[in-house]
Motif scaffolding. Structure first.
Motif, PDB file in Angstrom:
ATOM      1  N   LEU A 295       0.966  -1.266  -0.031  1.00  0.00           N
ATOM      2  CA  LEU A 295      -0.064  -0.006   0.086  1.00  0.00           C
ATOM      3  C   LEU A 295       0.673   1.289   0.007  1.00  0.00           C
ATOM      4  O   LEU A 295       0.454   2.264  -0.266  1.00  0.00           O
ATOM      5  CB  LEU A 295      -0.817   0.083   1.160  1.00  0.00           C
ATOM      6  N   ASP A 296       2.110   1.347   0.401  1.00  0.00           N
ATOM      7  CA  ASP A 296       3.010   2.172   0.221  1.00  0.00           C
ATOM      8  C   ASP A 296       3.708   2.579  -0.888  1.00  0.00           C
ATOM      9  O   ASP A 296       4.412   3.513  -1.220  1.00  0.00           O
ATOM     10  CB  ASP A 296       4.064   2.139   1.240  1.00  0.00           C
ATOM     11  N   GLY A 297       3.298   1.725  -1.877  1.00  0.00           N
ATOM     12  CA  GLY A 297       3.549   2.075  -3.609  1.00  0.00           C
ATOM     13  C   GLY A 297       4.976   1.565  -3.669  1.00  0.00           C
ATOM     14  O   GLY A 297       5.181   1.513  -4.841  1.00  0.00           O
ATOM     15  N   LYS A 298       5.588   0.654  -2.804  1.00  0.00           N
ATOM     16  CA  LYS A 298       6.985   0.098  -3.200  1.00  0.00           C
ATOM     17  C   LYS A 298       6.841  -1.255  -3.501  1.00  0.00           C
ATOM     18  O   LYS A 298       6.001  -1.945  -3.048  1.00  0.00           O
ATOM     19  CB  LYS A 298       8.008   0.243  -1.890  1.00  0.00           C
ATOM     20  N   GLU A 299       7.515  -1.871  -4.277  1.00  0.00           N
ATOM     21  CA  GLU A 299       7.611  -3.325  -4.489  1.00  0.00           C
ATOM     22  C   GLU A 299       8.607  -4.130  -3.633  1.00  0.00           C
ATOM     23  O   GLU A 299       9.479  -3.554  -3.352  1.00  0.00           O
ATOM     24  CB  GLU A 299       8.021  -3.703  -6.132  1.00  0.00           C
ATOM     25  N   TYR A 300       8.045  -5.306  -2.912  1.00  0.00           N
ATOM     26  CA  TYR A 300       9.091  -5.887  -2.217  1.00  0.00           C
ATOM     27  C   TYR A 300       9.034  -7.382  -2.618  1.00  0.00           C
ATOM     28  O   TYR A 300       8.160  -7.896  -3.191  1.00  0.00           O
ATOM     29  CB  TYR A 300       8.259  -5.853  -0.735  1.00  0.00           C
ATOM     30  N   SER A 301      10.432  -7.924  -2.525  1.00  0.00           N
ATOM     31  CA  SER A 301      10.760  -9.275  -2.939  1.00  0.00           C
ATOM     32  C   SER A 301      10.718 -10.140  -1.669  1.00  0.00           C
ATOM     33  O   SER A 301      11.361  -9.915  -0.665  1.00  0.00           O
ATOM     34  CB  SER A 301      12.059  -9.356  -3.553  1.00  0.00           C
ATOM     35  N   LEU A 302       9.911 -11.204  -1.830  1.00  0.00           N
ATOM     36  CA  LEU A 302       9.473 -11.992  -0.707  1.00  0.00           C
ATOM     37  C   LEU A 302      10.383 -13.549  -0.868  1.00  0.00           C
ATOM     38  O   LEU A 302      10.981 -13.690  -1.729  1.00  0.00           O
ATOM     39  CB  LEU A 302       8.207 -12.322  -0.535  1.00  0.00           C
ATOM     40  N   ASN A 303      10.405 -14.160   0.363  1.00  0.00           N
ATOM     41  CA  ASN A 303      10.923 -15.677   0.156  1.00  0.00           C
ATOM     42  C   ASN A 303      10.066 -16.559   0.974  1.00  0.00           C
ATOM     43  O   ASN A 303       9.237 -16.222   1.650  1.00  0.00           O
ATOM     44  CB  ASN A 303      12.492 -15.529   0.797  1.00  0.00           C
ATOM     45  N   GLU A 304      10.515 -17.635   0.880  1.00  0.00           N
ATOM     46  CA  GLU A 304       9.500 -18.679   1.568  1.00  0.00           C
ATOM     47  C   GLU A 304       9.462 -19.031   3.035  1.00  0.00           C
ATOM     48  O   GLU A 304       8.757 -19.612   3.592  1.00  0.00           O
ATOM     49  CB  GLU A 304      10.100 -20.437   1.031  1.00  0.00           C
ATOM     50  N   LYS A 305      10.327 -17.964   4.039  1.00  0.00           N
ATOM     51  CA  LYS A 305      10.170 -17.884   5.298  1.00  0.00           C
ATOM     52  C   LYS A 305       9.062 -16.990   5.630  1.00  0.00           C
ATOM     53  O   LYS A 305       8.568 -16.941   6.686  1.00  0.00           O
ATOM     54  CB  LYS A 305      11.436 -17.213   5.740  1.00  0.00           C
ATOM     55  N   MET A 306       8.756 -16.110   4.508  1.00  0.00           N
ATOM     56  CA  MET A 306       7.492 -14.969   4.809  1.00  0.00           C
ATOM     57  C   MET A 306       6.112 -15.708   4.623  1.00  0.00           C
ATOM     58  O   MET A 306       5.921 -16.491   3.864  1.00  0.00           O
ATOM     59  CB  MET A 306       7.821 -13.895   3.966  1.00  0.00           C
ATOM     60  N   LEU A 307       5.061 -15.036   5.230  1.00  0.00           N
ATOM     61  CA  LEU A 307       3.683 -15.479   5.111  1.00  0.00           C
ATOM     62  C   LEU A 307       3.037 -14.306   4.277  1.00  0.00           C
ATOM     63  O   LEU A 307       3.092 -13.376   4.581  1.00  0.00           O
ATOM     64  CB  LEU A 307       3.164 -15.672   6.537  1.00  0.00           C
ATOM     65  N   VAL A 308       2.155 -14.934   3.360  1.00  0.00           N
ATOM     66  CA  VAL A 308       1.352 -13.874   2.747  1.00  0.00           C
ATOM     67  C   VAL A 308      -0.111 -14.405   2.686  1.00  0.00           C
ATOM     68  O   VAL A 308      -0.377 -15.522   2.821  1.00  0.00           O
ATOM     69  CB  VAL A 308       1.930 -13.942   1.097  1.00  0.00           C
ATOM     70  N   ILE A 309      -0.951 -13.472   2.515  1.00  0.00           N
ATOM     71  CA  ILE A 309      -2.632 -13.727   2.241  1.00  0.00           C
ATOM     72  C   ILE A 309      -2.610 -13.647   0.691  1.00  0.00           C
ATOM     73  O   ILE A 309      -2.427 -12.460   0.098  1.00  0.00           O
ATOM     74  CB  ILE A 309      -3.346 -12.483   2.841  1.00  0.00           C
ATOM     75  N   ALA A 310      -3.024 -14.798   0.123  1.00  0.00           N
ATOM     76  CA  ALA A 310      -3.200 -14.998  -1.446  1.00  0.00           C
ATOM     77  C   ALA A 310      -4.379 -15.325  -1.618  1.00  0.00           C
ATOM     78  O   ALA A 310      -5.364 -15.661  -0.727  1.00  0.00           O
ATOM     79  CB  ALA A 310      -2.233 -15.791  -1.742  1.00  0.00           C
ATOM     80  N   ASP A 311      -4.582 -15.109  -2.774  1.00  0.00           N
ATOM     81  CA  ASP A 311      -5.919 -15.943  -3.421  1.00  0.00           C
ATOM     82  C   ASP A 311      -5.568 -16.817  -4.468  1.00  0.00           C
ATOM     83  O   ASP A 311      -4.267 -17.218  -4.384  1.00  0.00           O
ATOM     84  CB  ASP A 311      -6.908 -14.741  -4.224  1.00  0.00           C
ATOM     85  N   LYS A 312      -6.224 -17.074  -5.357  1.00  0.00           N
ATOM     86  CA  LYS A 312      -6.021 -18.234  -6.190  1.00  0.00           C
ATOM     87  C   LYS A 312      -4.739 -17.710  -7.216  1.00  0.00           C
ATOM     88  O   LYS A 312      -3.835 -18.814  -7.476  1.00  0.00           O
ATOM     89  CB  LYS A 312      -7.156 -18.380  -7.397  1.00  0.00           C
TER      90      LYS A 312
END
Length: 792
Positions: A295-312
């Motif tokens: 929401l701050d307009g910045k792109e972030y690169s994630l890894n498998e240690k992190m948790l996300v809320i996702a859809d399909k």
């Protein structure tokens, strides 16, 4: 944690001065770091209504206004051009004060008496977050329904006291207005009122995205509720004021509701626009390299240690940290999905730090969210949606999670608790205190069966219950006395502590300052110290989540850290000093690490300056080791030392230390220009052993005999080895000291002349020439056999 007093009064019936409340909070373990009065330095400013405006008789740019102040009518002369008859404005009356420092007094302006001044938003030091129009370049025009004669602080919501409270790390349940209200209610013998949870759930024909948790270790509970007919508008003033008082900027009613619940209940929430959710919600680990624009307009690169809320198809939010750019509420939103969840605090902290993103929600999740707040926070938010008319709450809900934990039950007795206190607290008072803190207490004689509320995850046994009781009964009620049946023990330092203190005293007596450096270092330090690629010192333990590469491994030596200190001091024109550090060197038992490493106490000494030499550092080493360990000195093998001006310390065939001048290459690597001498000693072999006592010896009855001895030996032999040989050659050798080393034309190449001063003594009689000669012959024979020495 900021706690506005009027918000607190929603849950606790109190009438107390702010300072007195702060003192009481300190008594139960909550330090009030600051009491903020939002209307500070605004005095005698009230609401007035302009009833007439006339031009000033002697000034074209001034106007004479007649102002109704409710209980009187006054004249105000002003140069403002944005006022009109009927306007309600802030009026600084005679003898008023403004936060800008102005003191307003009645005074004549071009012959017309003015009994005050109209105020702008800037003069009251407020902006549009307090009231719309505060940032206008002119007088602040108040809403038409403002009460005439009212104190402007009440009109603007600036009559609030805000407590800035330090919350203990083990009390995440108090990181909210309601959580602190429970504590303060108990302080006054009350039970905190419950938040309003009233709303009507409407039946809906829509379909809610079903939620599932793919990783329940990192998310133990996830719930969602559908809200339709979303109406986005500014929040009411009371909500905006409360959010401003706790440091949160009001945005719109939907976002403000989630922020309000965060501060009031302590439950982070997120409102998704349902139109951006494809089919379902999945709480899962991120994929390596997965990207999300927050929401701050910045792109972030994630890894498998992190948790996300996702859809399909995509990640919608970084769980517990921030929503995705297209997941939030916007002006076109008609239906929202309200999320309330419980995430693992360690994971949220690690994720927030790894991607460099921190939010109010992540700060709260990092401290821990209890099981009760998920449901309570969600229901409170739904009630606010209904109260503000921000949307229609439907009966559509979804959720997933692990089974709710069972209520803890702790059984103890009032006598056992009183034994801890050493005083008698009435059982009735114990029950009253625990009940006010929302514990369920059943009395069976003097036995107390206590059910611990789920939000008190810090309560484990009867000692915790005792702490809760004494906090409110008063620590000042405790008396100084021995616990019943207590056995007093003799205090004091351990042998290790005594030895460390003794070594520190020795170093300070030698003029050295104690240094403190980090235990985490850069692996490149071993390159700077010229360690070989296969050197055992390079077998370091790597930190999983280092702050930076400069602090990425646990050190196995201290020399590099002190050389960094030498460089820092020399660069600041402090080139002459002595320093030392006693710290741990972390030696892994195996790599990869499967068990805790050896933590060896290590002493590192550094001397730098024009007066320093190999012999000054040697003297310091000798003083430290005197009476602690038997050792010998051999030529050094330490890569960071000059090969010809360095020595190793050996005990039982094992090197336990080194000292000497640093290698020129190492000096260049560290950017050090002056001569530096260092010593590093592994203390672990003797740090836990009592230092030998010095036995008394009477003064010698018989005279010493001085003899000098000069021999020629090969360059490869060290003076230390030769001194040990001389001392062991004959019992009459009392002391041996080197006084000269010579190389020159008279000495064969590859050889050196070494001269010693010997003192001979007998404890039984005066030595005669025959005994002296026998001793000297024995010494010469020993040197010849071991080193091929020839008398010069």
């Amino acid at each position: 944690m900021k706690l506005p007093l009027n918000w607190l009064k929603d849950y606790v019936d109190i009438d107390i001065e702010p300072k007195a409340l702060a003192d009481k909070l300190l008594g139960i373990g909550f330090e009030v770091e600051e009491i903020i009065y939002t209307g500070e330095n605004i005095e005698n400013v009230k609401v007035g209504q302009i009833v007439n405006i006339e031009k000033h008789p002697d000034a074209d740019k001034l106007q004479v206004c007649t102002v109704n102040m409710g209980n009187e009518t006054i004249i105000i002369v002003t140069a403002a051009t944005n006022v009109a008859v009927g306007d309600k404005v802030p009026v600084a009356l005679d003898d008023s004060h403004l936060p800008t420092g102005k003191h307003i007094l009645a005074s004549p302006l071009r012959g017309v008496m003015s009994y005050g001044m109209f105020c702008s938003g800037s003069e009251l030091m407020i902006d549009d977050s307090v009231i719309e129009g505060a940032e206008v370049n002119g007088i602040l025009i108040l809403p038409a329904d403002t009460v005439i004669g009212q104190d402007i602080k009440e009109t603007l919501g600036l009559n609030e006291y805000v407590f800035d409270i330090s919350i203990p790390a083990n009390r995440p349940d108090c990181q909210s207005v309601y959580g602190l209200s429970r504590e303060i209610a108990a302080l006054f013998g009350q039970v905190a009122k419950k938040p309003s949870l009233e709303y009507t759930a409407y039946k809906s024909d829509l379909t809610i995205p079903q939620a599932k948790i793919s990783n329940k270790e990192l998310c133990s509970l996830y719930t969602g509720r559908l809200i339709t007919d979303i109406k986005i508008e500014p929040s009411p003033k009371w909500m905006r004021d409360r959010l401003r008082n706790v440091g949160i900027r009001a945005i719109n009613n939907i976002v403000d509701i989630t922020n309000y619940v965060l501060m009031e209940i302590g439950q982070p929430l997120h409102a998704f626009d349902v139109s951006f959710i494809d089919e379902y919600i999945d709480v899962r680990r991120a994929k390596n390299g997965e990207k999300i624009v927050a929401l701050d307009g910045k792109e972030y690169s994630l890894n498998e240690k992190m948790l996300v809320i996702a859809d399909k198809n995509k990640a919608l939010a970084i769980a517990g940290v921030m929503g995705g750019e297209y997941s939030g509420i916007n002006d076109e939103t008609k239906v929202c999905f309200l999320e309330a969840a419980r995430f693992a605090k360690e994971n949220i902290r690690a994720t927030s730090r790894a991607i460099g993103l921190r939010s109010d929600s992540s700060a709260r999740y990092e401290k821990g969210v209890d099981w009760n707040s998920v449901e309570l926070g969600r229901e409170r938010a739904l009630a606010l949606f209904a109260q503000l008319g921000a949307g229609k709450v439907t009966d559509l809900s979804t959720g997933d999670g692990v089974q709710k934990p069972e209520i803890k039950v702790i059984t103890t007795t009032s006598d056992r608790i009183n034994d801890l206190f050493g005083i008698v607290v009435e059982q009735e008072k114990m029950v009253e205190t625990l009940t006010s803190l929302e514990f369920e207490v059943e009395e069976k004689g003097n036995t107390l069966v206590c059910k611990v509320p789920l939000f008190r995850e810090d309560i484990d046994n009867y000692t915790d219950l005792a702490e809760e009781i004494i906090r409110f009964y008063g620590y000042d009620s405790l008396t100084e006395d021995f616990i019943k049946d207590a056995q007093p023990t003799v205090g004091g330092m351990t042998v290790r502590q005594k030895n460390i203190a003794s070594i520190k005293n020795t170093m300070v007596a030698l003029g050295a300052y104690e240094c403190f450096t980090y235990s985490f270092i850069n692996q490149k330090q071993y390159d700077l110290l010229c360690y070989a690629e296969n050197a055992p010192e390079r077998n370091t333990i790597r930190i999983i989540n280092p702050l930076s590469e400069e602090f990425s491994v646990m050190r196995t030596q201290l020399v590099g850290s002190l050389l960094d200190s030498v460089y820092t001091n020399q660069s600041r024109k402090n080139g002459d000093f002595r320093g030392f550090e006693i710290a741990k060197a972390y030696i892994p038992k195996s790599l990869p690490v499967t068990e805790l490493p050896y933590e060896n106490d290590t002493l590192c000494i550094v001397y730098t300056g024009k007066e320093e030499s190999f012999y000054t550092i040697k003297y310091g080493v000798e003083k430290v080791l005197d009476g602690r360990v038997d050792y010998s000195i051999v030529r050094t093998s330490a890569p960071y030392l000059h090969p010809g001006i360095g020595a190793d310390l050996v005990c039982d065939g094992k090197v336990f230390g080194s000292f000497g001048k640093i290698h020129p290459t190492v000096a260049d690597n560290y950017g050090i220009s002056a001569d530096v001498y260092v010593a590093q000693i592994d203390l672990s072999g003797f740090i836990n052993i009592e230092k030998d006592l010095v036995p008394f010896k009477s003064l010698p009855k018989f005279p010493l005999v001085d003899r000098d001895l000069a021999v020629i030996v090969k360059d490869e032999y060290t003076v230390g080895e030769m001194i040990e040989c001389i001392k062991s050659a004959h019992p009459l050798c009392y002391t041996v000291k080197l006084f000269d080393i010579y190389k020159g034309e008279q000495i064969e190449s590859g050889y050196k002349s070494v001269a010693f001063s010997l003192k001979l003594r007998s404890d039984e009689k005066t030595l005669v020439d025959a005994q002296i000669q026998e001793c000297m012959n024995a010494v010469m024979d020993a040197l010849n056999k071991k080193f091929g020495a020839k008398l010069r």
